[in-house]
Design an enzyme around this catalytic site. Structure first.
Site, PDB file in Angstrom:
ATOM      1  N   LYS A   7     -29.395  13.132   5.470  1.00  0.00           N
ATOM      2  CA  LYS A   7     -28.356  14.137   5.739  1.00  0.00           C
ATOM      3  C   LYS A   7     -27.108  14.074   4.828  1.00  0.00           C
ATOM      4  O   LYS A   7     -26.972  12.859   4.842  1.00  0.00           O
ATOM      5  CB  LYS A   7     -28.280  14.561   7.046  1.00  0.00           C
ATOM      6  CG  LYS A   7     -27.692  15.803   7.257  1.00  0.00           C
ATOM      7  CD  LYS A   7     -27.412  16.065   8.906  1.00  0.00           C
ATOM      8  CE  LYS A   7     -26.781  17.266   9.123  1.00  0.00           C
ATOM      9  NZ  LYS A   7     -26.742  17.676  10.715  1.00  0.00           N
ATOM     10  N   SER A  23     -28.197  22.008  11.723  1.00  0.00           N
ATOM     11  CA  SER A  23     -27.869  21.838  10.579  1.00  0.00           C
ATOM     12  C   SER A  23     -28.574  20.608   9.586  1.00  0.00           C
ATOM     13  O   SER A  23     -28.157  20.586   8.377  1.00  0.00           O
ATOM     14  CB  SER A  23     -26.402  21.066  10.557  1.00  0.00           C
ATOM     15  OG  SER A  23     -26.161  20.111  11.267  1.00  0.00           O
ATOM     16  N   SER A  56     -28.762  20.288  16.164  1.00  0.00           N
ATOM     17  CA  SER A  56     -28.901  20.052  14.689  1.00  0.00           C
ATOM     18  C   SER A  56     -30.080  19.053  14.219  1.00  0.00           C
ATOM     19  O   SER A  56     -30.419  19.238  12.981  1.00  0.00           O
ATOM     20  CB  SER A  56     -27.545  19.764  13.879  1.00  0.00           C
ATOM     21  OG  SER A  56     -26.596  20.585  14.257  1.00  0.00           O
TER      22      SER A  56
END
Length: 541
Positions: free
Chosen positions: A133, A208, A232
């Site tokens: 990420k 996210s 997320s």
């Protein structure tokens, strides 16, 4: 650098595309049109990939590591294949934020040489390409976290988890897209734009960690790492039908990762693995814990990996809804069918009432904007970047005083104690089974509710999101859509926008929740459940 935020963002996007080798750009003749929503079959059907490249990117992480450790497959050829597949995934879903292709090649070559000269793999992740990420810092690489002002601000150090994984032999080759500040349940920002779901590009891949979920679902990563502060990890896994583990704070290192809300610690962000199998979640979790991360991250807990021995029959509590939002019909059906199968397999299932969920979710939202949105604003302002509409809650927030914040944190602790007491009151309870989100997935801009995940962030419970084996179906779910009274205004809004045609054939994930710091137990419970659902590949616990 340009002065206007739009120009800075455009330059960053262009540099990202320029980092893709020309031979990996899809010719117009074979590129799927925008009207083709599901692009997951493109690698196998397009002939853009060789049969060898498809083979190299077909295995899960654990199986791939066997090939790499034995020398049957070279780290260089595996890295090259995953770099290419990730480049194609980006062209079709806009899932990347950074490419590290040259670094991946040189790292892989060094690993191959190490194996050749020593006869031993470097570590338990020898040669494994791992996607990260965007907020995980890699020295010399941007971590924009979706902010224009953080473009061309390369990290000066590695995140602790990055160091640990590299020492274990991992190969880093891409970083993946996130929403602004990583505080939106859909992946979109003013730098890179919106990430699409490869299973249906009209739907969200969640957030996210939505760049990760899109890349993994496309087959462009065997194992990725995301973060979770309100769902997320679990939300994007649910939107794309993959696996993820949200650990309790302190099991995996978080030091050195970038945040859009740095210093907000009323509810802690954690990181965890995302993959296409439960086996690969176990692989990551065990590898990280056995590296003794508490020696590098002062907030990691010195808890070694624990062997757990559970009986074949579990006692599970089912939470059909949280009292605020009724899950959409595919999720309700998936939960019902799963419970029926588990009961038929001999597991004990009891009812779980969502006491305290509404208030805990409210408190979570207030923690996120306790600074009145000042932190986000301070990052937007230097280049004049505008607030995205998804961030309206932060823009309109009023700053909370310290006394008010302390009072709210005290209430949080009381609610956590009440939840613990309720759990203790159910003798022999192993875990809670419930929805991950109200949706299978949902159209872009329509993700409205994170209560099913966010509550367990406040409680800091271990939670796993897993595909149930059920898919949304326009006919099976249509009747159920007409037979439900809304529980709240947001429930009415979600029910009113439900479209059985739009989500037809999308996978449905469920959520398995254990107590705090029960990562090993939750993984083993999931192993048992998947066996009894008939969708199990043996995991190595």
């Amino acid at each position: 650098m340009p002065e206007k935020w739009e120009d800075i963002a455009a330059l960053k996007r262009n540099l990202l595309l320029a980092s893709i080798p020309p031979d990996w750009f899809l010719p117009d003749a074979i590129k799927p049109p925008d009207s083709q929503l599901n692009v997951t079959r493109f690698p196998a059907e397009s002939r853009f990939f060789t049969s060898r490249e498809l083979e190299l990117t077909s295995l899960g992480a654990a199986s791939l590591l066997e090939k790499l450790a034995s020398g049957a497959w070279s780290a260089v050829e595996v890295a090259e294949a995953y770099c290419k597949r990730a480049a194609v995934a980006h062209q079709l879903t806009n899932c990347l934020s950074e490419t590290l292709f040259d670094t991946a090649r040189s790292t892989a070559a060094a690993l191959d040489e190490h194996l050749r000269t020593t006869g031993r793999p470097k570590g338990p992740l020898h040669g494994l390409p791992i996607s990260l990420k965007d907020n995980f810092n890699i020295m010399g690489v941007d971590s924009t976290v979706g902010f224009v002002s953080w473009v061309n601000q390369p990290a000066t150090y590695d995140s602790t988890l990055v160091q640990l994984l590299r020492n274990a032999g991992a190969v880093f080759y891409v970083k993946t897209n996130v929403p602004t500040a990583m505080m939106i349940a859909e992946t979109v920002n003013n730098v890179f734009g919106r990430t699409l779901n490869p299973l249906n590009r009209a739907l969200t891949s969640g957030g996210s960690s939505g760049g990760e979920s899109a890349l993994i679902a496309f087959g462009g990563s065997a194992l990725g790492v995301g973060t979770d502060i309100g769902g997320s990890l679990r939300i994007p896994a649910a939107c794309t039908g993959i696996f993820t583990l949200r650990p309790s704070f302190g099991r995996f290192p978080t030091l050195g990762a970038k945040s859009g809300l740095a210093g907000q610690e009323a509810v802690q962000s954690v990181n965890g693995p995302m993959a296409r199998s439960l086996e690969d979640l176990v692989l990551f979790s065990k590898t990280v814990v056995e590296a003794r991360p508490w020696l590098a991250d002062p907030r990691c807990l010195p808890i070694p990996w624990r062997e757990v021995s559970l009986g074949r029959k579990l006692k599970l509590a089912v939470m059909w809804h949280d009292g605020v939002v009724m899950p959409t019909p595919p999720v309700r059906r998936a939960l019902r069918e799963t419970v029926e199968q588990l009961q038929a397999a001999g597991h004990e299932v009891v009812e779980w009432r969502a006491e305290g969920h509404e208030r805990i979710a409210e408190i979570l939202g207030r923690f996120f904007v306790a600074d009145g949105g000042k932190t986000v604003k301070s990052i937007l302002d230097p280049v004049g970047e505008p607030w995205r509409p998804e961030m309206a809650y932060y823009k309109a927030a009023s700053e909370m005083g310290v006394a008010e914040l302390w009072k709210l944190q005290a209430e949080r602790t009381e609610l956590c104690k009440a939840y613990l007491d309720r759990w203790n009151g159910v003798a022999g309870l192993d875990g809670i089974l419930c929805p991950t989100t109200p949706y299978a997935s949902v159209a872009h801009q329509d993700f409205k509710y994170v209560g099913y995940t966010g509550v367990f962030n406040v409680l800091d419970y271990t939670a796993l999101s897993f595909p149930s084996g059920v898919t949304a179906h326009r006919e099976l779910d249509r009747a159920a859509a007409e037979a439900h009274a809304p529980l709240s205004d947001v429930c009415a809004e979600i029910s009113g926008s439900y479209n059985e045609e739009a989500v037809h054939d999308m996978p449905v994930n469920l959520q398995l929740v254990g107590r705090r710091l029960e990562e090993e137990k939750v993984l083993q419970m999931a192993d048992i459940i998947l066996k009894d659902l008939g969708m199990h590949a043996p995991s190595r616990t």
